[in-house]
Design an enzyme around this catalytic site. Structure first.
Site, PDB file in Angstrom:
ATOM      1  N   HIS A 242      -4.394  16.769   0.928  1.00  0.00           N
ATOM      2  CA  HIS A 242      -5.234  16.841  -0.229  1.00  0.00           C
ATOM      3  C   HIS A 242      -5.685  18.375  -0.614  1.00  0.00           C
ATOM      4  O   HIS A 242      -6.723  18.621  -0.868  1.00  0.00           O
ATOM      5  CB  HIS A 242      -6.596  15.995  -0.432  1.00  0.00           C
ATOM      6  CG  HIS A 242      -5.966  14.603  -0.717  1.00  0.00           C
ATOM      7  ND1 HIS A 242      -5.433  14.049  -1.965  1.00  0.00           N
ATOM      8  CD2 HIS A 242      -5.743  13.390   0.290  1.00  0.00           C
ATOM      9  CE1 HIS A 242      -5.144  12.917  -1.777  1.00  0.00           C
ATOM     10  NE2 HIS A 242      -5.282  12.389  -0.758  1.00  0.00           N
ATOM     11  N   ASP A 302      -7.386  11.784   4.941  1.00  0.00           N
ATOM     12  CA  ASP A 302      -6.893  10.764   4.417  1.00  0.00           C
ATOM     13  C   ASP A 302      -5.590  10.980   4.049  1.00  0.00           C
ATOM     14  O   ASP A 302      -5.168  12.361   3.641  1.00  0.00           O
ATOM     15  CB  ASP A 302      -7.651   9.963   3.226  1.00  0.00           C
ATOM     16  CG  ASP A 302      -7.866  10.885   2.089  1.00  0.00           C
ATOM     17  OD1 ASP A 302      -8.143  12.125   2.395  1.00  0.00           O
ATOM     18  OD2 ASP A 302      -7.555  10.674   0.955  1.00  0.00           O
ATOM     19  N   GLU A 303      -4.398  10.175   3.678  1.00  0.00           N
ATOM     20  CA  GLU A 303      -3.027  10.365   3.246  1.00  0.00           C
ATOM     21  C   GLU A 303      -2.155  11.499   3.551  1.00  0.00           C
ATOM     22  O   GLU A 303      -2.076  12.345   2.739  1.00  0.00           O
ATOM     23  CB  GLU A 303      -3.257  10.275   1.742  1.00  0.00           C
ATOM     24  CG  GLU A 303      -3.906   8.802   1.074  1.00  0.00           C
ATOM     25  CD  GLU A 303      -3.876   9.034  -0.040  1.00  0.00           C
ATOM     26  OE1 GLU A 303      -3.256   7.752  -0.936  1.00  0.00           O
ATOM     27  OE2 GLU A 303      -4.509  10.002  -0.943  1.00  0.00           O
ATOM     28  N   VAL A 304      -2.110  11.716   4.826  1.00  0.00           N
ATOM     29  CA  VAL A 304      -1.540  12.955   5.295  1.00  0.00           C
ATOM     30  C   VAL A 304       0.000  12.811   5.445  1.00  0.00           C
ATOM     31  O   VAL A 304       0.213  11.859   6.042  1.00  0.00           O
ATOM     32  CB  VAL A 304      -2.042  13.326   6.694  1.00  0.00           C
ATOM     33  CG1 VAL A 304      -1.391  14.733   7.006  1.00  0.00           C
ATOM     34  CG2 VAL A 304      -3.235  13.636   6.699  1.00  0.00           C
TER      35      VAL A 304
END
Lengths: 505, 532
Positions: A242, A302-304
């Protein structure tokens, strides 16, 4: 969470309402719809007392530790006078008028923040009859929040939200007794935070370098507006994923993705293989720590997506060197551990999204874990609490997903934690998330309110007393009309009307 | 629908932009995102001309039939000056007017109102001209022109060389607001009318009363709102409110179509008009509940005739919407007087015949009042013999369903209005504007003659969960997707992806104009919404 942060919470009592002189005219019996979120202990009688706005004033008790000059309460008195007597806005705090008021309401709180919450409660008890006269019923309240962390996340990266809209949201948060503004300030699409140390981040990473940024003075304004309302500002600088917008103003920060043996021109997450990355993050987080006084900082995590890391030969070489084999979760854990250590060094407590907990083997870094994923989120809460970490729950409150407003009931669902008393204590609260894909200043308010208020009651009130959606409905409808009266564009729950409809355009 | 109503539509041309003096500095090439809804024929070059707000004015062409004093265009000039030059708001009205008074140097077409600018001798010798057959066409043309003007990063105004020939695909492009389930204050209605004009909507379908409340303050039956509104003083539309709405709409080329829905959806009527609704029975005694309007009493028809006579005179539009949807028969069935009436009329036990009887009477009343009736499709479903000039409003079902209905109704020679795909009060996560955009209103089996009977479409904003707090972001820009479907050529506007950047740009224009239009996706507008 200890009560030693910027905001702590006390019990407060709003009791002993005596209006000796004015009891002469108890004109009728009005059932107050009540207070939102519901106080822990609430008794009221049908006996009502008129309030004379011109004689009404707030004052400090003689034995109160806080006295005139306590800026938080002085400001709150002015605010709540206008909120209680909307027709008299502008009069400000009135001073003692001996001839009229012999009655009093008293509020005892352990902290100024508790007193601010108590003023909110009191303001919701006052109502007007059809002729515009103000009344309050005889009431006794003993109140305290169920959870110390009651947050709302705003995403100012996917859309820029002008400061005035943030301030308005803080106003509304105070009406529902939220106490944490989680500022998801940067993300892939834009970097609106104007850093002192790295001005290029917003100069190149914001949607516009002049009009779509938060200056240092904007940030201070937000923090001070929040503080006066008993709201902490929790900044989030989400990494290593992100972060697309970060790369525009900080070269060599993001991982260059490769296609085959040549760079593709695209960039992935923050590059965890370079020492310069950690130097940069340490410098940035040091600035953030001093700009945002809260003792917590949200580090994201998050969400790597690993595919870019996998494609990059330098990253792969680093993996070999560190002995991570081909397990990229170890690389991510390594990165996050370093970042968490930076914040520890800065005397801040780190909050991370659950992803970090899910892949981190040691699971013992002194972080707070925020659970956001769907599915059995209470299972995840238990897993986190099991290893002794503190938890914030966000999964049930993704309010950016619109829906017919009656789905407020979804956000009101009781939580039913299972686990030991010790584990339950580790659940420090919950958070409403308003992600910004489809939300900006044009639709933020009606999408947030009054649905977020449903979550607010879940986080503040006793679950046993607030388990019925049907019982809550008329009180929430009434509260929503109060929001509208206060100029908050809170959308309707169902067919019906408010005495004072929204008057803006 | 003929073009003889309150509003008719002409072709207009916005062409021949010459800025002779200023062509000296064609500073750069900006690709205009274009106009929404897309004009029928649109060509523009990358050649751009600066506009000087202080020299700019609108005027009538010398040979124009409309001249200074034409209230609709005079007002439109003032409005559009401010919309085109937001930084100069307030400075215009006097300058503009005096210019209009003095200078009428260049004119166009004989019978057309034309507009022209600019004037200050030292700066510009260029002009834009607009030819329209009617003032309403000219108003649409001004909207189009206003969308062509843009600002560079330094705030200077420009317009590219452009030629447009435009006309709407359908004559009826409506938006329904429901002011019964929630009261919508007049200022919010007016704001919606402003935004409607920006998307070239031309009908405001005012679903003014329904079960929950009766906010229309009737002159003849003041008890209807006194007892049937949410509040008799604060939650009503007075006669002067209604006039204000109609006049605001008219100046923007928008008709106001009132709906007085009956015999169902009338609970609130019963509060102020006794003996109007059917008393429901449980067994042999009245239960205390009331059902639809009582079709068995002569007094019902007297009342409706008087009310509709008032409505006909208050609302000048030649159409009136009579509703007729969702009538529940159970109360009628329970009532012995209604049953006796059924026997007397020879309807047997077929309550659709009773409903048909009622609607036929009501439609006849409006015919007598020289108004054309619009009814919801339910009326046709149970009564295929209604007067041929009645317009059927399709609101039910899936695409397969409404296509079948379109086919069936037009085959019977009836004119139809399509609302089913545009129930915009329903919301979902993500870009649901795409669904409103990809509707094909004429994609049903039928002859070319049948297709001509589709007079247009309507976006419905039912009020269960909507009031002034959330109306605007729920309506815009999603309704604009439907607007383009109803205005533009379907072949040129078949790609959602091609439309996306233009709609995003248009949405930012709405925001700049103070309309709280919500975002379509991640991104930003140069000027974000500045209200709170």
């Amino acid at each position: 969470m200890e009560t030693t942060g910027l905001v702590s919470f006390g019990r407060y009592t709003c009791s002993h309402l005596y209006f000796l002189l004015l009891i002469v005219l108890p004109l009728g019996q009005h059932t107050v719809e009540g207070v939102w979120p519901l106080p822990q202990i609430f008794t009221s009688s049908i006996e009502r007392y008129p309030l004379n706005p011109q004689a009404f004033y707030f004052g400090y008790g003689r034995q109160s530790a806080a006295q005139f000059g306590c800026s938080v309460l002085d400001a709150a008195f002015i605010r709540y006078y206008s909120l209680i007597f909307p027709d008299y806005t502008g009069n400000g705090v009135l001073h003692n008028n001996l001839s009229v008021s012999a009655g009093k309401a008293s509020l005892n709180a352990e902290t100024v923040w508790g007193a601010v919450r108590g003023l909110e409660t009191f303001s919701q008890l006052v109502y007007q009859d059809d002729f515009g006269s103000y009344f309050v019923n005889q009431t006794e309240i003993d109140d305290f929040p169920r959870f110390p962390f009651r947050g709302i996340l705003l995403d100012t990266s996917r859309h820029f939200i002008p400061v005035h809209a943030i301030l308005k949201t803080l106003d509304a948060m105070a009406y529902s007794k939220f106490n944490v503004f989680h500022w998801h300030i940067v993300d892939d699409p834009s970097f609106p935070y104007q850093s002192q140390t790295f001005p290029d981040l917003s100069r190149k990473g914001a949607f516009h370098p002049m009009t779509h940024i938060y200056t240092q003075s904007d940030v201070r304004r937000v923090i001070s507006h929040a503080r006066l309302r008993g709201i902490r500002v929790l900044p989030e600088f989400d990494s290593p994923g992100h972060t697309k917008s970060w790369g525009k103003g900080q070269s060599d920060l993001l991982t260059p993705c490769y296609s085959g043996s040549t760079p593709s021109g695209a960039f992935g997450p923050v590059n965890p293989a370079l020492p310069s990355t950690y130097q940069f993050m340490a410098t940035l987080l040091k600035e953030v720590s001093s700009v945002f006084p809260d003792s917590y900082i949200h580090l994201g995590g998050d969400e790597v997506n690993f595919s870019c890391w996998k494609s990059n030969p330098d990253v792969r070489a680093f993996m070999q060197k560190m002995g991570f084999g081909v397990d990229f979760t170890k690389l991510e854990a390594f990165y996050m551990e370093n970042i968490v250590n930076i914040t520890t060094f800065l005397n801040k407590t780190a909050i991370v999204w659950q992803d970090v907990f899910d892949y981190h083997e040691l699971r013992s870094s002194p972080s707070v874990v925020e659970v956001w994923k769907d599915g059995c989120y209470l299972c995840e809460v238990r897993r986190v609490a099991n290893v002794g970490l503190r938890v914030i729950l966000a999964s049930p409150w993704y309010l950016d997903q619109p829906g017919p407003t009656h789905n407020w009931a979804r956000f009101y669902t009781p939580l039913n934690f299972s686990g030991t008393a010790e584990q339950k204590k580790l659940v420090i609260g919950g958070e409403v998330c308003m992600w910004g894909e489809y939300v900006d200043a044009t639709n933020l308010t009606p999408r947030l309110w009054p649905r977020a208020s449903a979550a607010a009651e879940r986080l503040w009130s006793d679950e046993k007393q607030t388990s019925s959606v049907d019982k809550a409905f008329p009180r929430l409808q009434d509260f929503r009309c109060k929001l509208v009266r206060r100029g908050i564009r809170a959308e309707p729950l169902y067919v019906g009307h408010c005495k004072h409809e929204y008057q803006g355009v």
